[in-house]
Design an enzyme around this catalytic site. Sequence first.
Site, short mmCIF file in Angstrom:
data_model
loop_
_atom_site.label_atom_id
_atom_site.label_comp_id
_atom_site.label_asym_id
_atom_site.label_seq_id
_atom_site.Cartn_x
_atom_site.Cartn_y
_atom_site.Cartn_z
N GLY A 36 0.84 -1.21 0.00
CA GLY A 36 0.00 0.00 0.00
C GLY A 36 0.87 1.25 0.00
O GLY A 36 0.67 2.17 -0.81
N HIS A 37 1.85 1.27 0.90
CA HIS A 37 2.78 2.42 0.94
C HIS A 37 3.54 2.53 -0.39
O HIS A 37 3.72 3.63 -0.92
CB HIS A 37 3.83 2.24 2.04
CG HIS A 37 3.30 2.15 3.43
ND1 HIS A 37 3.34 1.00 4.16
CD2 HIS A 37 2.74 3.09 4.23
CE1 HIS A 37 2.83 1.22 5.37
NE2 HIS A 37 2.45 2.48 5.43
N GLN A 46 -6.32 6.25 0.30
CA GLN A 46 -7.78 6.28 0.57
C GLN A 46 -8.12 5.38 1.75
O GLN A 46 -9.13 5.56 2.42
CB GLN A 46 -8.53 5.83 -0.70
CG GLN A 46 -10.03 5.83 -0.57
CD GLN A 46 -10.60 7.20 -0.19
OE1 GLN A 46 -10.21 8.20 -0.76
NE2 GLN A 46 -11.49 7.22 0.80
N LYS A 47 -7.24 4.41 2.03
CA LYS A 47 -7.42 3.51 3.18
C LYS A 47 -7.76 4.29 4.46
O LYS A 47 -8.61 3.88 5.24
CB LYS A 47 -6.12 2.71 3.36
CG LYS A 47 -5.79 2.21 4.71
CD LYS A 47 -6.56 0.95 5.02
CE LYS A 47 -6.12 0.25 6.28
NZ LYS A 47 -5.79 1.09 7.41
N ASP A 48 -7.07 5.41 4.68
CA ASP A 48 -7.35 6.26 5.84
C ASP A 48 -8.18 7.45 5.35
O ASP A 48 -7.69 8.58 5.23
CB ASP A 48 -6.03 6.70 6.49
CG ASP A 48 -5.25 5.50 6.99
OD1 ASP A 48 -5.63 4.94 8.02
OD2 ASP A 48 -4.29 5.08 6.31
N SER A 85 -2.22 -3.21 5.88
CA SER A 85 -1.98 -2.31 7.01
C SER A 85 -0.81 -2.87 7.82
O SER A 85 -0.70 -4.09 7.98
CB SER A 85 -3.24 -2.25 7.89
OG SER A 85 -2.92 -1.69 9.14
P1 AMP Z 1 0.86 4.76 7.76
O1 AMP Z 1 2.27 4.28 7.65
O2 AMP Z 1 -0.09 3.71 8.24
O3 AMP Z 1 0.74 6.08 8.47
O4 AMP Z 1 0.39 5.07 6.27
C1 AMP Z 1 1.10 5.96 5.45
C2 AMP Z 1 0.28 6.26 4.23
O5 AMP Z 1 0.04 5.04 3.51
C3 AMP Z 1 -1.09 6.85 4.54
O6 AMP Z 1 -1.40 7.87 3.59
C4 AMP Z 1 -2.00 5.66 4.40
O7 AMP Z 1 -3.33 6.01 4.04
C5 AMP Z 1 -1.34 4.92 3.25
N1 AMP Z 1 -1.74 3.52 3.24
C6 AMP Z 1 -1.68 2.65 4.28
N2 AMP Z 1 -2.20 1.45 3.92
C7 AMP Z 1 -2.60 1.57 2.62
C8 AMP Z 1 -3.21 0.70 1.69
N3 AMP Z 1 -3.54 -0.55 2.00
N4 AMP Z 1 -3.47 1.17 0.45
C9 AMP Z 1 -3.16 2.46 0.11
N5 AMP Z 1 -2.57 3.32 0.96
C10 AMP Z 1 -2.30 2.90 2.20
#
Ligand code: AMP
Length: 280
Positions: free
Chosen positions: A35-36, A148-150, A185
């Site tokens: 995702g990242h 979009q996940k968040d 996630s």
């Molecule tokens: P985090 O490391 O959880 O703070 O996420 C960093 C970025 O990656 C944020 O903009 C999240 O929305 C995005 N993100 C996390 N998981 C996914 C996913 N499965 N698909 C798309 N973007 C994601």
Amino acid sequence: MQILTTIDDFRTARANARATGSLGLVPTMGHLHDGHLELVRHASAANGTVAVSIFVNPTQFGPDEDMLTYPRDVERDRVLLEEVGCDLLFYPPVEEMYPTGGVDIQVVPGKLAAVLEGVSRPGHFRGVATVVAKLFNIVQPERAYFGQKDGQQLVVIRQMVRDLDFPVEIVAVPTVREPDGLAMSSRNTYLSPDERSAATVLYRALMRAQELHLDGEHDAEVLRAAMSDVLASEPLAAVDYVSVADPETLEELVLVDSQAMVSLAVRIGGTRLIDNVLLA
Ligand code: AMP
């Protein structure tokens, strides 16, 4: 890829990158998954320079949350980022971002942060908005990429950029999912094998709402009830909320007559998971 751990060093590297056109920033908390990396791919396709930040931001975690146990593996992250074309990795220690332990002046979102995640996680979006504002000031990106996940985070950040006039284009990237639909996630690593199977119930509930909507159901309460029924079929799932809301104001809808963000938060064992889909 250059790795910068201080604000000064990052600014120097940023100044050298100016010749290569626009800079796209992907803010993360690390422990990267596909995702990242999809955000980084989008940033790489549209910008001369790609910067990724890895910072587990203490101010967005509540006192009973998983800040200390949040998964970290920066060596693995470094290899993945090299492969996917990141140019600058900003990886500051907490003392670099908060030399006095915190900040006195914060970015305080209003009603957008009072609903959904904001109910269970008071202060969360204040921490997020403040650290994203700091990152925008340090990195000075032309574009910033969010998943979009968040979904609520994306709405809050878009509003912050509008309200405070940050010269940054916010780009939303669709949610990347496992083959069985579970949204990727970092927190999925907490799930036991049984919990991992149970966690597919989030996506099944969202898909039920989407199917009903495609079949012509516009009553938001019917969609919420249908999702609750699917979630109730999974004994390991404890529901925090199910929502059918306006995707910009986040107000709960009575009728889905144009767009909607259908979202939910569910605890599977000790792990709190969130997911959403957009209905058009
Ligand atoms: P985090 O490391 O959880 O703070 O996420 C960093 C970025 O990656 C944020 O903009 C999240 O929305 C995005 N993100 C996390 N998981 C996914 C996913 N499965 N698909 C798309 N973007 C994601």
